[in-house]
Design an enzyme around this catalytic site. Structure first.
Site, PDB file in Angstrom:
ATOM      1  N   GLU A 340       0.718  -1.143   0.075  1.00  0.00           N
ATOM      2  CA  GLU A 340       0.009  -0.022  -0.200  1.00  0.00           C
ATOM      3  C   GLU A 340       0.731   1.335   0.014  1.00  0.00           C
ATOM      4  O   GLU A 340       0.582   2.319   0.670  1.00  0.00           O
ATOM      5  CB  GLU A 340      -0.877   0.000   1.179  1.00  0.00           C
ATOM      6  CG  GLU A 340      -1.762  -1.157   1.417  1.00  0.00           C
ATOM      7  CD  GLU A 340      -2.637  -1.022   2.498  1.00  0.00           C
ATOM      8  OE1 GLU A 340      -3.726  -1.664   2.603  1.00  0.00           O
ATOM      9  OE2 GLU A 340      -2.290  -1.095   3.732  1.00  0.00           O
TER      10      GLU A 340
HETATM   11  C1  TNX Z   1      -4.343  -3.787   4.876  1.00  0.00           C
HETATM   12  S1  TNX Z   1      -2.569  -6.256   4.652  1.00  0.00           S
HETATM   13  C2  TNX Z   1      -3.045  -3.722   5.346  1.00  0.00           C
HETATM   14  C3  TNX Z   1      -2.885  -3.178   6.717  1.00  0.00           C
HETATM   15  C4  TNX Z   1      -4.042  -3.108   7.378  1.00  0.00           C
HETATM   16  C5  TNX Z   1      -5.073  -4.196   7.162  1.00  0.00           C
HETATM   17  C6  TNX Z   1      -6.108  -4.195   8.030  1.00  0.00           C
HETATM   18  C7  TNX Z   1      -1.759  -5.342   4.082  1.00  0.00           C
HETATM   19  C8  TNX Z   1      -0.491  -5.605   3.529  1.00  0.00           C
HETATM   20  N1  TNX Z   1      -2.009  -3.963   4.612  1.00  0.00           N
HETATM   21  O1  TNX Z   1      -2.040  -2.073   6.692  1.00  0.00           O
HETATM   22  O2  TNX Z   1      -3.752  -3.082   8.785  1.00  0.00           O
HETATM   23  O3  TNX Z   1      -5.428  -4.089   5.796  1.00  0.00           O
HETATM   24  O4  TNX Z   1      -7.048  -5.355   7.601  1.00  0.00           O
END
Ligand code: TNX
Length: 542
Positions: A340
């Site tokens: 992300e």
């Molecule tokens: C996505 S899964 C994220 C996290 C969040 C999560 C909450 C991932 C690699 N990144 O930063 O905490 O969703 O479910």
């Protein structure tokens, strides 16, 4: 020599007497059946022979001389039984004659045995119970299986009444995947060393062998770095919701690593970058492209922060952080996040990840990254953690990397169970106990084969959870299903059968003090009881 011979004659005589003694009250034993015991993860094979091994205070634990790691496992078993019963079980060398009593043998398998390195054979006969393995890890798993065959009182101090009846039979068992993990996010909310140790205790019972610690994120930096002290003093001072945060000192981290290692669990440290870095960016202005420190962040948004990928100081920072953590980490992996990074240009992202990966390698570790990392340079030493995009998983495999399977729909144990769940997020859910169990690592992404997969992991993100009780509620019982997916062959797994076995773990989870979610999909029931309610009259009758 003569003494030895005499001893062994005497031993044979005495054990003969004992067998008579034992057999004289045998008919009063209730029938036992090893296959009726609920073992999770389900072993590769269980064969019941329907007799009884009596575990009483005369049992001795025996281990072949020479291998300290096997002796440690024998001592661990003795300690478990002492805690549970209050009785001191002796650990003796295997070739000392048995004067009286049944014995539990910890044995090294002969090289060349058709047994994988972490497999074990638990062979329960009427007067001898043995755990045979090639490695101490295998013995450890054999002990965890035995622990689940014992009544749940074994989980409490002083509550296991001996004698206990153990059904005879043979269990041969080994895991399908080398990496069976859980991730704990200590960044969104901080969890201290005692809480992490509890999680490790829980994982060990279900043969999970990896704990991935998500040690940094926008809301907090949780691991002391001596060369960049502000990361923790400032960056560790808060958390989601504005609480006081916290961090692990180097001593704390080493304590966790050692505690986990003793239970054959590898710690995988994660420093998430170049996104998810606000805590670092708030602590050191020079990591920002505009040279200005950001404000600390206590909300729940993602994707707004990035390290400045074209400043050399960024790579000095990454190098120091990776070096200091890698020095304290005996396991082979270092996780560099990579998810992300919505505020990093794609080109900059790929450049940054490739350099970060080189840094990880230079400190002797293999890189793991969330699936977006598939766009960077990769080879067969790298691991792509699949959570969102199938094309990323495929791309990673095409580059030779291995996959760690954490499909958010099934393996994200931070999701609510249903809309009424008191904790959890719901963007990939809800995820009931059957959703967390009913999937197979090989069949998630078309074009992937079992050889491409290193293992499975259940991430527990911590936006909504603040204490151990909350961890337990989201972790249990879903983590048992994830453990079984990582351990048990797909063809042996069926939800309908699993839910019954899971239902019998209620008493054990309660005995361990676990605040689990009592899913309506599971037929919760009393465990099969093999306590001996009858009097042992045999000896007096002889
Ligand atoms: C996505 S899964 C994220 C996290 C969040 C999560 C909450 C991932 C690699 N990144 O930063 O905490 O969703 O479910």
């Amino acid at each position: 020599m003569i003494m030895d011979l005499r001893n062994s004659v005497l031993a044979t005589f005495l054990s003969g007497v004992l067998m008579l003694t034992t057999s004289s009250c045998k008919e009063t034993y209730p029938p036992t059946n090893l296959t009726q015991h609920s073992v999770i993860p389900l072993p590769a094979s269980v064969m019941a022979t329907n007799q009884t091994f009596v575990l009483d205070e005369e049992v001795s634990i025996r281990v072949e001389e020479g291998d300290e790691s096997f002796k440690n496992e024998a001592l661990r078993l003795a300690e478990m039984l002492r805690n549970a019963t209050g009785h001191d079980f002796e650990v003796e060398e295997a070739d000392k004659p048995a004067w009286f009593g049944n014995s539990i043998m910890i044995k090294k398998a002969a090289e060349g045995q058709p047994l994988p390195a972490s497999g074990y054979v638990l062979d329960i006969q009427e007067t001898q119970l043995s755990i045979t393995a090639l490695s101490a890890e295998g013995v450890f798993y054999g002990i965890q299986t035995l622990r689940q065959i014992l009544p749940s009182q074994v989980e409490k101090t002083g509550e296991l009444q001996s004698p206990v009846l153990i059904p005879t039979g043979i269990i041969r068992d080994w895991p399908q995947y080398e990496y069976r993990g859980m991730m704990l996010d200590v960044a969104r909310h901080f969890f201290d060393v005692p809480a992490v140790k509890k999680v490790i205790d829980y994982l060990a019972l279900y043969k999970i062998n990896t704990l991935h610690l998500h040690l940094s994120d926008d809301q907090g930096w949780r691991i002391e770095i001596e060369s960049w002290p502000n990361l923790t003093t400032h960056g560790g001072s808060t958390e989601v919701g504005g609480g006081e945060g916290g961090f692990f000192t180097k001593e704390d981290y080493k304590e966790i690593v050692a505690y986990a290692g003793d239970k054959h669990i590898t710690i995988v440290p994660e420093i998430d970058m170049p996104g998810h870095t606000n805590a670092a960016l708030a602590s050191y202005p020079e990591l920002n492209c505009d040279g200005k420190a950001t404000e600390l962040y206590t909300g729940m948004k993602v994707g707004f922060s990035t390290l400045c990928t074209d400043k050399e100081i960024t790579y000095e920072f990454v190098n120091d952080v990776v070096r200091e953590i890698a020095e304290m980490t005996p396991g082979p992996w270092f996780h560099i996040g990579g998810d992300e990074s919505h505020s990093t240009e794609q080109e900059d992202y790929e450049y940054f990840m490739s350099r970060a990966r080189e840094i990880v390698k230079s400190h002797g570790k293999q890189m793991i990254g969330w699936d977006e990392v598939a766009h960077a340079d990769l080879d067969e030493t790298d691991v792509v953690q699949f959570w969102a995009k199938e094309e990323n998983a495929l791309l990673g495999v095409q580059k030779g990397a291995k996959l760690l399977m954490s499909p958010s729909k099934h393996a994200y144990i931070d999701m609510k169970y249903d809309e009424n769940s008191r904790l959890g997020l719901d963007w990939a859910g809800p995820s009931e106990v059957d959703d967390a169990y009913n999937w197979d690592p090989v069949h998630l992404v078309e074009g992937i084969e079992k050889v491409d997969i290193l293992g499975v992991e259940a991430p527990l993100w911590a936006e909504t959870i603040e204490m151990l009780d909350d961890i337990e509620y989201l972790m249990f019982p879903r983590i048992l299903g994830i453990a079984e997916i990582g351990w048990t062959a797909t063809e042996n797994r069926r939800w309908d059968e699993y839910r019954v076995r899971l239902g019998q773990h209620r008493d054990r989870m309660k005995a361990m003090g676990i605040d689990f979610y009592e899913s309506p999909l599971v037929p919760w029931q009393e465990e099969a009881s093999f306590f001996m309610d009858i009097e042992m009259t045999g000896e007096g009758d002889e």
